[in-house]
Design an enzyme around this catalytic site. Structure first.
Site, PDB file in Angstrom:
ATOM      1  N   ASN A  35       1.298 -60.214  -9.499  1.00 44.80           N
ATOM      2  CA  ASN A  35       2.177 -59.716 -10.572  1.00 44.80           C
ATOM      3  C   ASN A  35       3.351 -58.989 -10.178  1.00 44.80           C
ATOM      4  O   ASN A  35       3.433 -58.474  -9.108  1.00 44.80           O
ATOM      5  CB  ASN A  35       1.236 -58.619 -11.370  1.00 44.80           C
ATOM      6  CG  ASN A  35      -0.115 -59.173 -11.733  1.00 44.80           C
ATOM      7  OD1 ASN A  35      -0.175 -60.369 -12.312  1.00 44.80           O
ATOM      8  ND2 ASN A  35      -1.191 -58.550 -11.948  1.00 44.80           N
ATOM      9  N   HIS A  64       0.837 -57.709  -3.481  1.00 48.95           N
ATOM     10  CA  HIS A  64      -0.332 -57.958  -3.264  1.00 48.95           C
ATOM     11  C   HIS A  64      -0.845 -59.259  -4.006  1.00 48.95           C
ATOM     12  O   HIS A  64      -0.469 -59.486  -5.047  1.00 48.95           O
ATOM     13  CB  HIS A  64      -1.495 -56.877  -3.549  1.00 48.95           C
ATOM     14  CG  HIS A  64      -1.110 -56.459  -4.962  1.00 48.95           C
ATOM     15  ND1 HIS A  64      -0.163 -55.340  -5.364  1.00 48.95           N
ATOM     16  CD2 HIS A  64      -1.806 -56.653  -6.108  1.00 48.95           C
ATOM     17  CE1 HIS A  64      -0.207 -55.064  -6.434  1.00 48.95           C
ATOM     18  NE2 HIS A  64      -1.203 -55.589  -7.064  1.00 48.95           N
ATOM     19  N   VAL A  90       0.750 -51.453  -8.887  1.00 45.67           N
ATOM     20  CA  VAL A  90       0.838 -50.812  -7.421  1.00 45.67           C
ATOM     21  C   VAL A  90       1.964 -51.579  -6.854  1.00 45.67           C
ATOM     22  O   VAL A  90       2.062 -52.715  -6.688  1.00 45.67           O
ATOM     23  CB  VAL A  90      -0.412 -51.161  -6.442  1.00 45.67           C
ATOM     24  CG1 VAL A  90      -0.249 -50.580  -5.337  1.00 45.67           C
ATOM     25  CG2 VAL A  90      -1.574 -50.485  -7.382  1.00 45.67           C
ATOM     26  N   HIS A 130      -3.706 -61.406  -5.781  1.00 43.53           N
ATOM     27  CA  HIS A 130      -4.835 -61.179  -6.300  1.00 43.53           C
ATOM     28  C   HIS A 130      -5.617 -62.533  -6.005  1.00 43.53           C
ATOM     29  O   HIS A 130      -5.169 -63.633  -6.257  1.00 43.53           O
ATOM     30  CB  HIS A 130      -5.019 -60.925  -7.863  1.00 43.53           C
ATOM     31  CG  HIS A 130      -4.484 -59.515  -8.332  1.00 43.53           C
ATOM     32  ND1 HIS A 130      -5.188 -58.657  -8.726  1.00 43.53           N
ATOM     33  CD2 HIS A 130      -3.187 -59.007  -8.358  1.00 43.53           C
ATOM     34  CE1 HIS A 130      -4.556 -57.450  -9.092  1.00 43.53           C
ATOM     35  NE2 HIS A 130      -3.309 -57.937  -9.136  1.00 43.53           N
ATOM     36  N   ASP A 148     -10.993 -55.712  -4.746  1.00 42.70           N
ATOM     37  CA  ASP A 148     -10.385 -54.760  -5.778  1.00 42.70           C
ATOM     38  C   ASP A 148     -11.473 -53.931  -6.067  1.00 42.70           C
ATOM     39  O   ASP A 148     -12.695 -54.136  -6.421  1.00 42.70           O
ATOM     40  CB  ASP A 148      -9.916 -55.596  -6.835  1.00 42.70           C
ATOM     41  CG  ASP A 148      -8.944 -54.905  -7.575  1.00 42.70           C
ATOM     42  OD1 ASP A 148      -7.562 -55.463  -7.717  1.00 42.70           O
ATOM     43  OD2 ASP A 148      -9.171 -54.166  -8.445  1.00 42.70           O
ATOM     44  N   ILE A 149     -10.914 -52.638  -6.640  1.00 45.81           N
ATOM     45  CA  ILE A 149     -11.701 -51.412  -6.894  1.00 45.81           C
ATOM     46  C   ILE A 149     -12.372 -51.600  -8.336  1.00 45.81           C
ATOM     47  O   ILE A 149     -13.228 -51.183  -8.643  1.00 45.81           O
ATOM     48  CB  ILE A 149     -11.020 -49.969  -6.828  1.00 45.81           C
ATOM     49  CG1 ILE A 149     -12.058 -48.998  -6.575  1.00 45.81           C
ATOM     50  CG2 ILE A 149     -10.227 -49.879  -7.870  1.00 45.81           C
ATOM     51  CD1 ILE A 149     -11.565 -47.468  -6.219  1.00 45.81           C
TER      52      ILE A 149
HETATM   53  P1  5GP Z   1      -1.715 -54.719  -9.996  1.00 50.75           P
HETATM   54  O1  5GP Z   1      -1.908 -54.313 -11.428  1.00 50.75           O
HETATM   55  O2  5GP Z   1      -0.624 -54.042  -9.287  1.00 50.75           O
HETATM   56  O3  5GP Z   1      -1.392 -56.248 -10.097  1.00 50.75           O
HETATM   57  O4  5GP Z   1      -3.079 -54.794  -9.233  1.00 50.75           O
HETATM   58  C1  5GP Z   1      -3.342 -53.515  -8.592  1.00 50.75           C
HETATM   59  C2  5GP Z   1      -4.625 -53.690  -8.233  1.00 50.75           C
HETATM   60  O5  5GP Z   1      -5.109 -52.738  -7.531  1.00 50.75           O
HETATM   61  C3  5GP Z   1      -5.689 -53.504  -9.518  1.00 50.75           C
HETATM   62  O6  5GP Z   1      -6.535 -54.768  -9.922  1.00 50.75           O
HETATM   63  C4  5GP Z   1      -6.534 -52.335  -9.155  1.00 50.75           C
HETATM   64  O7  5GP Z   1      -7.915 -52.382  -9.613  1.00 50.75           O
HETATM   65  C5  5GP Z   1      -6.366 -52.232  -7.609  1.00 50.75           C
HETATM   66  N1  5GP Z   1      -6.495 -51.118  -7.042  1.00 50.75           N
HETATM   67  C6  5GP Z   1      -5.752 -49.768  -7.441  1.00 50.75           C
HETATM   68  N2  5GP Z   1      -5.896 -48.735  -6.653  1.00 50.75           N
HETATM   69  C7  5GP Z   1      -6.960 -49.409  -5.872  1.00 50.75           C
HETATM   70  C8  5GP Z   1      -7.842 -48.806  -4.644  1.00 50.75           C
HETATM   71  O8  5GP Z   1      -7.669 -47.491  -4.539  1.00 50.75           O
HETATM   72  N3  5GP Z   1      -8.570 -49.562  -3.938  1.00 50.75           N
HETATM   73  C9  5GP Z   1      -8.579 -50.760  -4.326  1.00 50.75           C
HETATM   74  N4  5GP Z   1      -9.589 -51.487  -3.510  1.00 50.75           N
HETATM   75  N5  5GP Z   1      -7.957 -51.401  -5.209  1.00 50.75           N
HETATM   76  C10 5GP Z   1      -7.280 -50.596  -5.919  1.00 50.75           C
END
Ligand code: 5GP
Length: 123
Positions: A87, A100, A96, A102, A30-31
């Site tokens: 989520n 996915h 996103v 986590h 995760d970034i």
């Molecule tokens: P969500 O909030 O949808 O459950 O999680 C999305 C996750 O994707 C977040 O933890 C966010 O940090 C990660 N994320 C968003 N954009 C990128 C990216 O471009 N690269 C990586 N490696 N992670 C990303």
């Protein structure tokens, strides 16, 4: 569904620290890590949310967990444990719209996750 940044990661159009890949899934760091270990396991098939998972996707959703557990064993945190969470939509904190898993590890996780933000007691 519209393409997300995760499709670009699958297609190597943008960089990511990829730690696992097979025919069906991809895992990358995760970034914006929320734990000492934080990576995402995604299906190569673009599915927007948990609500969009179809019966035919059961195999691929199972593969997300199988990959998570394999990586946990390889990286040595399987026995100590970890949080694997997906989520869904706004209240779930999804940002996103490509499902996915986590995987968070390396420290004890708090529970319940809404402790700081819950305004009303549960019924
Ligand atoms: P969500 O909030 O949808 O459950 O999680 C999305 C996750 O994707 C977040 O933890 C966010 O940090 C990660 N994320 C968003 N954009 C990128 C990216 O471009 N690269 C990586 N490696 N992670 C990303």
């Amino acid at each position: 569904m519209s393409e997300t940044i995760f499709t670009k990661i699958i297609n190597r159009e943008i960089p990511a620290e990829i730690i696992f890949e097979n025919d069906q899934v991809l895992a990358f760091k995760d970034i914006n890590p929320q734990a000492p270990v934080h990576f995402l396991v995604i299906p190569k098939k673009a599915i927007a949310t948990i609500n969009d998972i179809q019966a035919e996707d059961a195999e691929i959703v199972g593969q997300l967990y199988i990959a998570a557990a394999q990586i946990a064993k390889e990286q040595g945190f399987a026995e100590n444990g970890y949080r694997a969470v997906m989520n869904c939509n706004m209240d779930g904190g999804q940002t996103v719209y490509h499902i996915h898993l986590h995987v968070l590890a390396g420290k004890p996780m708090g529970w319940p996750p809404y402790q700081d933000t819950l305004k009303q007691p549960l019924p």
